[in-house]
Design a protein around this motif. Structure first.
Motif, PDB file in Angstrom:
ATOM      1  N   ALA A   1     -16.729   3.445  -3.035  1.00 14.22           N
ATOM      2  CA  ALA A   1     -17.409   2.904  -1.756  1.00 14.22           C
ATOM      3  C   ALA A   1     -18.247   3.912  -1.192  1.00 14.22           C
ATOM      4  O   ALA A   1     -19.420   3.861  -0.583  1.00 14.22           O
ATOM      5  CB  ALA A   1     -16.455   2.554  -0.788  1.00 14.22           C
ATOM      6  N   GLN A   2     -17.771   5.307  -1.147  1.00 10.12           N
ATOM      7  CA  GLN A   2     -18.474   6.382  -0.579  1.00 10.12           C
ATOM      8  C   GLN A   2     -19.796   6.792  -1.730  1.00 10.12           C
ATOM      9  O   GLN A   2     -20.623   7.748  -1.349  1.00 10.12           O
ATOM     10  CB  GLN A   2     -17.506   7.675  -0.358  1.00 10.12           C
ATOM     11  N   GLY A   3     -19.575   6.504  -2.739  1.00  5.03           N
ATOM     12  CA  GLY A   3     -20.723   6.729  -3.768  1.00  5.03           C
ATOM     13  C   GLY A   3     -20.448   8.083  -4.636  1.00  5.03           C
ATOM     14  O   GLY A   3     -21.429   8.520  -5.199  1.00  5.03           O
ATOM     15  N   ASP A   4     -19.155   8.620  -4.591  1.00  2.48           N
ATOM     16  CA  ASP A   4     -18.884   9.522  -5.403  1.00  2.48           C
ATOM     17  C   ASP A   4     -18.535   9.340  -6.772  1.00  2.48           C
ATOM     18  O   ASP A   4     -18.852  10.402  -7.767  1.00  2.48           O
ATOM     19  CB  ASP A   4     -17.337  10.222  -4.949  1.00  2.48           C
ATOM     20  N   ILE A   5     -18.267   8.225  -7.275  1.00  3.76           N
ATOM     21  CA  ILE A   5     -18.174   7.949  -8.597  1.00  3.76           C
ATOM     22  C   ILE A   5     -18.930   6.516  -8.840  1.00  3.76           C
ATOM     23  O   ILE A   5     -19.077   5.768  -7.791  1.00  3.76           O
ATOM     24  CB  ILE A   5     -16.704   7.621  -9.077  1.00  3.76           C
ATOM     25  N   ASP A   6     -19.419   6.330 -10.135  1.00  8.22           N
ATOM     26  CA  ASP A   6     -20.276   4.997 -10.200  1.00  8.22           C
ATOM     27  C   ASP A   6     -19.266   3.958 -10.809  1.00  8.22           C
ATOM     28  O   ASP A   6     -18.163   4.283 -10.716  1.00  8.22           O
ATOM     29  CB  ASP A   6     -21.483   5.530 -11.165  1.00  8.22           C
ATOM     30  N   GLU A   7     -19.740   2.878 -10.897  1.00  7.95           N
ATOM     31  CA  GLU A   7     -18.861   1.654 -11.230  1.00  7.95           C
ATOM     32  C   GLU A   7     -18.259   1.882 -12.621  1.00  7.95           C
ATOM     33  O   GLU A   7     -17.098   1.562 -12.905  1.00  7.95           O
ATOM     34  CB  GLU A   7     -19.923   0.266 -11.509  1.00  7.95           C
ATOM     35  N   VAL A   8     -19.071   2.329 -13.521  1.00  7.95           N
ATOM     36  CA  VAL A   8     -18.309   2.453 -15.031  1.00  7.95           C
ATOM     37  C   VAL A   8     -17.022   3.528 -14.766  1.00  7.95           C
ATOM     38  O   VAL A   8     -16.096   3.233 -15.509  1.00  7.95           O
ATOM     39  CB  VAL A   8     -19.450   3.083 -15.912  1.00  7.95           C
ATOM     40  N   GLU A   9     -17.207   4.510 -13.993  1.00  8.43           N
ATOM     41  CA  GLU A   9     -16.254   5.580 -13.945  1.00  8.43           C
ATOM     42  C   GLU A   9     -14.881   4.800 -13.020  1.00  8.43           C
ATOM     43  O   GLU A   9     -13.889   5.064 -13.425  1.00  8.43           O
ATOM     44  CB  GLU A   9     -16.741   6.825 -13.320  1.00  8.43           C
TER      45      GLU A   9
ATOM     46  N   ALA B   1       0.760  -1.166   0.053  1.00 10.66           N
ATOM     47  CA  ALA B   1       0.083   0.041  -0.081  1.00 10.66           C
ATOM     48  C   ALA B   1       0.812   1.119   0.030  1.00 10.66           C
ATOM     49  O   ALA B   1       0.286   2.410  -0.402  1.00 10.66           O
ATOM     50  CB  ALA B   1      -0.917  -0.234   1.352  1.00 10.66           C
ATOM     51  N   GLU B   2       2.092   1.143   0.383  1.00  5.01           N
ATOM     52  CA  GLU B   2       2.880   2.243   0.318  1.00  5.01           C
ATOM     53  C   GLU B   2       3.334   2.551  -1.122  1.00  5.01           C
ATOM     54  O   GLU B   2       3.899   3.767  -1.172  1.00  5.01           O
ATOM     55  CB  GLU B   2       4.251   2.027   1.182  1.00  5.01           C
ATOM     56  N   GLN B   3       3.461   1.654  -1.974  1.00  3.90           N
ATOM     57  CA  GLN B   3       3.639   2.174  -3.369  1.00  3.90           C
ATOM     58  C   GLN B   3       2.616   3.213  -3.943  1.00  3.90           C
ATOM     59  O   GLN B   3       1.409   3.008  -3.565  1.00  3.90           O
ATOM     60  CB  GLN B   3       3.485   0.924  -4.526  1.00  3.90           C
ATOM     61  N   PRO B   4       3.076   4.133  -4.794  1.00  2.53           N
ATOM     62  CA  PRO B   4       2.047   5.218  -5.448  1.00  2.53           C
ATOM     63  C   PRO B   4       0.956   4.597  -6.165  1.00  2.53           C
ATOM     64  O   PRO B   4      -0.414   4.958  -5.964  1.00  2.53           O
ATOM     65  CB  PRO B   4       2.687   5.784  -6.269  1.00  2.53           C
ATOM     66  N   GLY B   5       1.068   3.561  -6.949  1.00  6.76           N
ATOM     67  CA  GLY B   5      -0.011   2.868  -7.628  1.00  6.76           C
ATOM     68  C   GLY B   5      -1.008   2.502  -6.675  1.00  6.76           C
ATOM     69  O   GLY B   5      -2.135   2.554  -6.955  1.00  6.76           O
TER      70      GLY B   5
ATOM     71  N   THR C   1      -7.419   4.909  -2.866  1.00  2.00           N
ATOM     72  CA  THR C   1      -8.010   6.065  -3.008  1.00  2.00           C
ATOM     73  C   THR C   1      -9.468   6.092  -3.814  1.00  2.00           C
ATOM     74  O   THR C   1     -10.510   6.547  -3.438  1.00  2.00           O
ATOM     75  CB  THR C   1      -7.400   7.452  -3.393  1.00  2.00           C
ATOM     76  N   LEU C   2      -9.072   5.484  -5.051  1.00  2.00           N
ATOM     77  CA  LEU C   2     -10.111   5.312  -5.831  1.00  2.00           C
ATOM     78  C   LEU C   2     -11.322   4.346  -5.285  1.00  2.00           C
ATOM     79  O   LEU C   2     -12.663   4.573  -5.544  1.00  2.00           O
ATOM     80  CB  LEU C   2      -9.699   4.979  -7.351  1.00  2.00           C
ATOM     81  N   ALA C   3     -10.827   3.362  -4.870  1.00  2.15           N
ATOM     82  CA  ALA C   3     -11.879   2.351  -4.100  1.00  2.15           C
ATOM     83  C   ALA C   3     -12.645   3.130  -2.995  1.00  2.15           C
ATOM     84  O   ALA C   3     -13.855   2.846  -2.833  1.00  2.15           O
ATOM     85  CB  ALA C   3     -10.924   1.268  -3.632  1.00  2.15           C
ATOM     86  N   GLU C   4     -12.076   3.838  -2.253  1.00  2.00           N
ATOM     87  CA  GLU C   4     -12.754   4.695  -1.044  1.00  2.00           C
ATOM     88  C   GLU C   4     -13.775   5.552  -1.718  1.00  2.00           C
ATOM     89  O   GLU C   4     -14.934   5.748  -1.391  1.00  2.00           O
ATOM     90  CB  GLU C   4     -11.792   5.440  -0.184  1.00  2.00           C
TER      91      GLU C   4
ATOM     92  N   ARG D   1     -11.202   4.532 -14.744  1.00  2.75           N
ATOM     93  CA  ARG D   1     -10.181   5.094 -13.941  1.00  2.75           C
ATOM     94  C   ARG D   1      -9.127   4.046 -13.370  1.00  2.75           C
ATOM     95  O   ARG D   1      -7.608   4.305 -13.329  1.00  2.75           O
ATOM     96  CB  ARG D   1     -10.709   5.859 -12.758  1.00  2.75           C
ATOM     97  N   LEU D   2      -9.740   2.901 -12.931  1.00  2.00           N
ATOM     98  CA  LEU D   2      -8.948   1.796 -12.429  1.00  2.00           C
ATOM     99  C   LEU D   2      -8.132   1.195 -13.520  1.00  2.00           C
ATOM    100  O   LEU D   2      -6.807   0.818 -13.597  1.00  2.00           O
ATOM    101  CB  LEU D   2      -9.845   0.637 -11.685  1.00  2.00           C
ATOM    102  N   GLU D   3      -8.694   1.117 -14.655  1.00  2.00           N
ATOM    103  CA  GLU D   3      -7.831   0.591 -15.611  1.00  2.00           C
ATOM    104  C   GLU D   3      -6.806   1.573 -16.068  1.00  2.00           C
ATOM    105  O   GLU D   3      -5.480   1.285 -16.430  1.00  2.00           O
ATOM    106  CB  GLU D   3      -8.820   0.626 -17.071  1.00  2.00           C
ATOM    107  N   VAL D   4      -6.901   2.892 -16.013  1.00  2.00           N
ATOM    108  CA  VAL D   4      -5.891   3.957 -16.550  1.00  2.00           C
ATOM    109  C   VAL D   4      -4.888   3.743 -15.413  1.00  2.00           C
ATOM    110  O   VAL D   4      -3.460   3.961 -15.734  1.00  2.00           O
ATOM    111  CB  VAL D   4      -6.532   5.245 -16.402  1.00  2.00           C
ATOM    112  N   ILE D   5      -5.192   3.707 -14.197  1.00  2.00           N
ATOM    113  CA  ILE D   5      -4.089   3.821 -13.115  1.00  2.00           C
ATOM    114  C   ILE D   5      -3.126   2.482 -13.303  1.00  2.00           C
ATOM    115  O   ILE D   5      -1.919   2.565 -13.140  1.00  2.00           O
ATOM    116  CB  ILE D   5      -4.771   3.776 -11.557  1.00  2.00           C
ATOM    117  N   ARG D   6      -3.890   1.229 -13.524  1.00  2.00           N
ATOM    118  CA  ARG D   6      -3.051  -0.023 -13.540  1.00  2.00           C
ATOM    119  C   ARG D   6      -2.039   0.274 -15.024  1.00  2.00           C
ATOM    120  O   ARG D   6      -1.350  -0.564 -14.928  1.00  2.00           O
ATOM    121  CB  ARG D   6      -3.868  -1.209 -13.685  1.00  2.00           C
TER     122      ARG D   6
END
Length: 106
Positions: A77-85, A61-65, A71-74, A89-94
């Motif tokens: 989970a909070q409902g700020d973004i939907d599943e498609v977004e 978890a200490e790695q930037p990626g 952060t994206l998962a949080e 974004r997860l694909e771009v990060i990875r």
């Protein structure tokens, strides 16, 4: 007379310590055994805990990626973004931060 005193002393104190602090011969080694046992238990426990955390990926978890994914998962989970977004974004990060291969058994 001297023989009688020596015999009495030998009967009163069979080990010949003469009533001195004979219990220290037992307590001092027991004290040091206890000190080393406590040190081994605490240092060994911390070492085993850190080694287990490293193997399980807690330090990943200490790695930037990994931090970005967390952060994206949080936010998801909070409902700020939907599943498609989230998936986009997860694909771009990875794609930009390839993670090293994980340990076997994970």
């Amino acid at each position: 007379m001297i023989t009688a005193l020596a015999t009495t002393a030998a009967v009163a104190h069979p080990w010949g310590f003469g009533g001195g602090p004979w219990f220290l011969l037992v307590l001092i080694p027991l004290f040091w055994i206890a000190v080393f046992a406590i040190l081994f238990a605490t240092v060994g426990r911390r070492w085993r805990r850190n080694a287990w955390a490293w193997r399980s990926g807690a330090f990943a978890a200490e790695q930037p990626g990994r931090r970005a994914e967390a952060t994206l998962a949080e936010r998801f989970a909070q409902g700020d973004i939907d599943e498609v977004e989230y998936r986009a974004r997860l694909e771009v990060i990875r794609a930009n931060n390839p993670t090293p291969p994980s340990f076997p058994g994970r």
